[in-house]
Design a protein around this motif. Structure first.
Motif, PDB file in Angstrom:
ATOM      1  N   SER A 172       0.838  -1.203   0.000  1.00 20.37           N
ATOM      2  CA  SER A 172       0.000   0.000   0.000  1.00 20.37           C
ATOM      3  C   SER A 172       0.871   1.251   0.000  1.00 20.37           C
ATOM      4  O   SER A 172       2.068   1.193   0.286  1.00 20.37           O
ATOM      5  CB  SER A 172      -0.896   0.009   1.238  1.00 20.37           C
ATOM      6  N   ASN A 173       0.239   2.389  -0.279  1.00 23.62           N
ATOM      7  CA  ASN A 173       0.966   3.657  -0.251  1.00 23.62           C
ATOM      8  C   ASN A 173       1.561   3.941   1.125  1.00 23.62           C
ATOM      9  O   ASN A 173       2.666   4.457   1.232  1.00 23.62           O
ATOM     10  CB  ASN A 173       0.055   4.812  -0.684  1.00 23.62           C
ATOM     11  N   SER A 174       0.834   3.613   2.177  1.00 15.36           N
ATOM     12  CA  SER A 174       1.357   3.830   3.531  1.00 15.36           C
ATOM     13  C   SER A 174       2.576   2.960   3.790  1.00 15.36           C
ATOM     14  O   SER A 174       3.544   3.399   4.428  1.00 15.36           O
ATOM     15  CB  SER A 174       0.276   3.539   4.572  1.00 15.36           C
ATOM     16  N   GLU A 175       2.552   1.736   3.284  1.00 15.96           N
ATOM     17  CA  GLU A 175       3.709   0.858   3.442  1.00 15.96           C
ATOM     18  C   GLU A 175       4.903   1.393   2.656  1.00 15.96           C
ATOM     19  O   GLU A 175       6.037   1.369   3.148  1.00 15.96           O
ATOM     20  CB  GLU A 175       3.343  -0.568   3.010  1.00 15.96           C
ATOM     21  N   TRP A 176       4.666   1.914   1.441  1.00 19.49           N
ATOM     22  CA  TRP A 176       5.759   2.522   0.666  1.00 19.49           C
ATOM     23  C   TRP A 176       6.329   3.720   1.425  1.00 19.49           C
ATOM     24  O   TRP A 176       7.540   3.936   1.435  1.00 19.49           O
ATOM     25  CB  TRP A 176       5.279   2.978  -0.715  1.00 19.49           C
ATOM     26  N   TYR A 177       5.469   4.500   2.023  1.00 23.16           N
ATOM     27  CA  TYR A 177       5.880   5.685   2.780  1.00 23.16           C
ATOM     28  C   TYR A 177       6.842   5.294   3.901  1.00 23.16           C
ATOM     29  O   TYR A 177       7.895   5.905   4.084  1.00 23.16           O
ATOM     30  CB  TYR A 177       4.619   6.362   3.319  1.00 23.16           C
ATOM     31  N   ILE A 178       6.502   4.245   4.619  1.00 21.59           N
ATOM     32  CA  ILE A 178       7.362   3.761   5.699  1.00 21.59           C
ATOM     33  C   ILE A 178       8.657   3.185   5.129  1.00 21.59           C
ATOM     34  O   ILE A 178       9.753   3.461   5.636  1.00 21.59           O
ATOM     35  CB  ILE A 178       6.611   2.730   6.565  1.00 21.59           C
TER      36      ILE A 178
ATOM     37  N   SER B  68      10.675   4.135  17.093  1.00 25.88           N
ATOM     38  CA  SER B  68      10.229   5.432  17.616  1.00 25.88           C
ATOM     39  C   SER B  68      10.651   6.572  16.682  1.00 25.88           C
ATOM     40  O   SER B  68       9.905   7.537  16.513  1.00 25.88           O
ATOM     41  CB  SER B  68      10.735   5.668  19.032  1.00 25.88           C
ATOM     42  N   TYR B  69      11.814   6.469  16.042  1.00 27.52           N
ATOM     43  CA  TYR B  69      12.243   7.479  15.060  1.00 27.52           C
ATOM     44  C   TYR B  69      11.252   7.494  13.892  1.00 27.52           C
ATOM     45  O   TYR B  69      10.847   8.563  13.427  1.00 27.52           O
ATOM     46  CB  TYR B  69      13.656   7.179  14.552  1.00 27.52           C
ATOM     47  N   VAL B  70      10.879   6.318  13.413  1.00 27.47           N
ATOM     48  CA  VAL B  70       9.933   6.228  12.298  1.00 27.47           C
ATOM     49  C   VAL B  70       8.607   6.876  12.691  1.00 27.47           C
ATOM     50  O   VAL B  70       8.038   7.655  11.929  1.00 27.47           O
ATOM     51  CB  VAL B  70       9.728   4.765  11.838  1.00 27.47           C
ATOM     52  N   THR B  71       8.127   6.586  13.903  1.00 19.46           N
ATOM     53  CA  THR B  71       6.836   7.155  14.321  1.00 19.46           C
ATOM     54  C   THR B  71       6.890   8.675  14.425  1.00 19.46           C
ATOM     55  O   THR B  71       5.889   9.339  14.184  1.00 19.46           O
ATOM     56  CB  THR B  71       6.349   6.569  15.667  1.00 19.46           C
ATOM     57  N   LYS B  72       8.045   9.233  14.749  1.00 13.48           N
ATOM     58  CA  LYS B  72       8.181  10.693  14.845  1.00 13.48           C
ATOM     59  C   LYS B  72       8.343  11.347  13.480  1.00 13.48           C
ATOM     60  O   LYS B  72       8.105  12.544  13.341  1.00 13.48           O
ATOM     61  CB  LYS B  72       9.375  11.057  15.723  1.00 13.48           C
TER      62      LYS B  72
END
Length: 155
Positions: free
Chosen positions: A50-56, A68-72
């Motif tokens: 998904s687009n959200s998975e690509w974003y991550i 935690s870095y990713v979440t910020k």
């Protein structure tokens, strides 16, 4: 403000883009490009991403950030990021490891398969960018890229 019609494919007809302001235009073009890029990938791959998975994946490509870095640094809720990372892990695209000298933190990185998928997707996006350049001109694409990279002084 004029009422906006949405086409059958979820896109605003090109003629109606003329009535949108800058913010809505950017949003519409972004949504359209994301849909096209996601479809291009999913049409040629057995691994749905998904687009959200690509974003991550874009945020962790060539890195080993902590979760935690990713979440910020990703504009998605913390809970959703944890869910997406778990899904990516299940698909074999990322691996989650302990951080040295820290029992609470976990870090995440792309697996070899995740890197391969990410790099193949970058090629698909480059093809899409080339199609845009063929239509509107390479000079305009370059200018658009440069404009979007400028500090707009609005944060």
């Amino acid at each position: 403000m004029a009422k906006t019609r949405i086409g059958v494919n979820g896109l605003i007809p090109n003629s109606e883009l003329q009535n949108l302001d800058l913010i809505d235009l950017l949003s519409e073009r972004h949504s359209m490009l994301r849909r096209i890029a996601e479809k291009a990938w999913n049409d040629q791959s057995e691994i749905y991403i998904s687009n959200s998975e690509w974003y991550i994946m874009a945020r962790i490509y060539n890195k080993r950030p902590t979760i935690s870095y990713v979440t910020k640094n990703v504009n998605i809720s913390r809970q959703a990021i944890h869910k997406f990372i778990k899904i990516l892990s299940t698909k074999g695209l990322v691996e989650i490891n302990n951080v040295e000298n820290n029992k609470k933190e976990k870090c995440v990185q792309l697996t070899a398969l995740g890197e391969e998928c990410y790099e193949r997707n970058m090629k698909l996006k480059a093809q899409l960018e080339n199609k845009i350049a063929e239509k509107i001109g390479i000079d305009r694409v370059t200018i658009l890229n440069d404009l979007l990279k400028l500090d707009w002084g609005i944060e």
